[in-house]
Design a protein around this motif. Sequence first.
Motif, PDB file in Angstrom:
ATOM      1  N   ASP A  66       0.821  -1.214   0.000  1.00 36.30           N
ATOM      2  CA  ASP A  66       0.000   0.000   0.000  1.00 36.30           C
ATOM      3  C   ASP A  66       0.859   1.270   0.000  1.00 36.30           C
ATOM      4  O   ASP A  66       0.566   2.234  -0.706  1.00 36.30           O
ATOM      5  N   ALA A  67       1.925   1.256   0.797  1.00 36.64           N
ATOM      6  CA  ALA A  67       2.747   2.456   0.980  1.00 36.64           C
ATOM      7  C   ALA A  67       3.618   2.772  -0.236  1.00 36.64           C
ATOM      8  O   ALA A  67       3.858   3.943  -0.529  1.00 36.64           O
ATOM      9  N   SER A  68       4.080   1.733  -0.928  1.00 39.36           N
ATOM     10  CA  SER A  68       5.066   1.986  -1.980  1.00 39.36           C
ATOM     11  C   SER A  68       4.683   1.457  -3.355  1.00 39.36           C
ATOM     12  O   SER A  68       5.355   1.761  -4.332  1.00 39.36           O
ATOM     13  N   GLY A  69       3.652   0.634  -3.414  1.00 40.23           N
ATOM     14  CA  GLY A  69       3.313   0.006  -4.686  1.00 40.23           C
ATOM     15  C   GLY A  69       4.159  -1.222  -4.966  1.00 40.23           C
ATOM     16  O   GLY A  69       4.194  -1.716  -6.092  1.00 40.23           O
ATOM     17  N   ALA A  70       4.853  -1.725  -3.944  1.00 37.26           N
ATOM     18  CA  ALA A  70       5.675  -2.928  -4.114  1.00 37.26           C
ATOM     19  C   ALA A  70       4.787  -4.103  -4.508  1.00 37.26           C
ATOM     20  O   ALA A  70       3.626  -4.171  -4.114  1.00 37.26           O
ATOM     21  N   ASN A  71       5.357  -5.022  -5.276  1.00 38.81           N
ATOM     22  CA  ASN A  71       4.614  -6.239  -5.580  1.00 38.81           C
ATOM     23  C   ASN A  71       4.856  -7.249  -4.446  1.00 38.81           C
ATOM     24  O   ASN A  71       5.642  -6.988  -3.523  1.00 38.81           O
ATOM     25  N   SER A  72       4.196  -8.378  -4.518  1.00 40.92           N
ATOM     26  CA  SER A  72       4.290  -9.374  -3.439  1.00 40.92           C
ATOM     27  C   SER A  72       5.713  -9.882  -3.239  1.00 40.92           C
ATOM     28  O   SER A  72       6.155 -10.077  -2.101  1.00 40.92           O
ATOM     29  N   ARG A  73       6.434 -10.092  -4.327  1.00 40.41           N
ATOM     30  CA  ARG A  73       7.813 -10.586  -4.224  1.00 40.41           C
ATOM     31  C   ARG A  73       8.714  -9.561  -3.536  1.00 40.41           C
ATOM     32  O   ARG A  73       9.494  -9.890  -2.641  1.00 40.41           O
ATOM     33  N   GLN A  74       8.594  -8.293  -3.948  1.00 42.17           N
ATOM     34  CA  GLN A  74       9.415  -7.237  -3.348  1.00 42.17           C
ATOM     35  C   GLN A  74       9.087  -7.061  -1.867  1.00 42.17           C
ATOM     36  O   GLN A  74       9.991  -6.977  -1.031  1.00 42.17           O
ATOM     37  N   ALA A  75       7.809  -7.014  -1.551  1.00 38.69           N
ATOM     38  CA  ALA A  75       7.385  -6.830  -0.158  1.00 38.69           C
ATOM     39  C   ALA A  75       7.808  -8.015   0.698  1.00 38.69           C
ATOM     40  O   ALA A  75       8.271  -7.848   1.826  1.00 38.69           O
ATOM     41  N   GLY A  76       7.679  -9.223   0.158  1.00 39.31           N
ATOM     42  CA  GLY A  76       8.088 -10.415   0.890  1.00 39.31           C
ATOM     43  C   GLY A  76       9.589 -10.449   1.126  1.00 39.31           C
ATOM     44  O   GLY A  76      10.054 -10.852   2.205  1.00 39.31           O
ATOM     45  N   SER A  77      10.352 -10.020   0.151  1.00 39.09           N
ATOM     46  CA  SER A  77      11.807  -9.965   0.280  1.00 39.09           C
ATOM     47  C   SER A  77      12.211  -8.986   1.381  1.00 39.09           C
ATOM     48  O   SER A  77      13.079  -9.283   2.206  1.00 39.09           O
ATOM     49  N   CYS A  78      11.570  -7.838   1.420  1.00 35.86           N
ATOM     50  CA  CYS A  78      11.854  -6.841   2.449  1.00 35.86           C
ATOM     51  C   CYS A  78      11.475  -7.365   3.832  1.00 35.86           C
ATOM     52  O   CYS A  78      12.242  -7.224   4.792  1.00 35.86           O
ATOM     53  N   ALA A  79      10.318  -7.982   3.945  1.00 36.72           N
ATOM     54  CA  ALA A  79       9.866  -8.525   5.230  1.00 36.72           C
ATOM     55  C   ALA A  79      10.829  -9.601   5.729  1.00 36.72           C
ATOM     56  O   ALA A  79      11.193  -9.621   6.914  1.00 36.72           O
ATOM     57  N   GLN A  80      11.268 -10.479   4.841  1.00 39.11           N
ATOM     58  CA  GLN A  80      12.197 -11.543   5.222  1.00 39.11           C
ATOM     59  C   GLN A  80      13.532 -10.946   5.666  1.00 39.11           C
ATOM     60  O   GLN A  80      14.130 -11.392   6.643  1.00 39.11           O
ATOM     61  N   CYS A  81      13.982  -9.942   4.961  1.00 41.16           N
ATOM     62  CA  CYS A  81      15.223  -9.258   5.297  1.00 41.16           C
ATOM     63  C   CYS A  81      15.139  -8.659   6.706  1.00 41.16           C
ATOM     64  O   CYS A  81      16.040  -8.847   7.529  1.00 41.16           O
ATOM     65  N   LEU A  82      14.052  -7.961   6.995  1.00 36.99           N
ATOM     66  CA  LEU A  82      13.880  -7.352   8.316  1.00 36.99           C
ATOM     67  C   LEU A  82      13.734  -8.408   9.405  1.00 36.99           C
ATOM     68  O   LEU A  82      14.285  -8.263  10.500  1.00 36.99           O
ATOM     69  N   LYS A  83      13.022  -9.474   9.112  1.00 37.80           N
ATOM     70  CA  LYS A  83      12.855 -10.552  10.101  1.00 37.80           C
ATOM     71  C   LYS A  83      14.212 -11.159  10.456  1.00 37.80           C
ATOM     72  O   LYS A  83      14.530 -11.347  11.634  1.00 37.80           O
ATOM     73  N   GLU A  84      15.005 -11.451   9.443  1.00 34.73           N
ATOM     74  CA  GLU A  84      16.319 -12.043   9.701  1.00 34.73           C
ATOM     75  C   GLU A  84      17.232 -11.066  10.431  1.00 34.73           C
ATOM     76  O   GLU A  84      18.010 -11.467  11.295  1.00 34.73           O
TER      77      GLU A  84
END
Length: 90
Positions: A66-84
């Motif tokens: 919603d905030a950036s227009g990221a697609n699911s792959r991009q958003a998932g990659s960012c979330a995984q990065c932050l989680k790790e």
Amino acid sequence: MSTMSQKHQDFVGELMGDKPVTALSGISETLGKKLEEQGFNKAYVVLSQFLVLRKDSEMFTDWLKDASGANSRQAGSCAQCLKEWCDAFL
């Protein structure tokens, strides 16, 4: 996990410091500009949103799309990065 990008490995492997939002895995220059326009100019500001959402990857990916227009792959990659990163440093 051999599918991690170099950007992801670099981010997760060290302290966050004052890195720009584009240092996050999945965040391109274009998405970074959209986030910066909303005040999310640093990686730690995006991390704060991840923490506010209780490290819930699904809620975070929905927010990022919603905030950036990221697609699911991009958003998932960012979330995984932050989680790790959180697992390693918090």
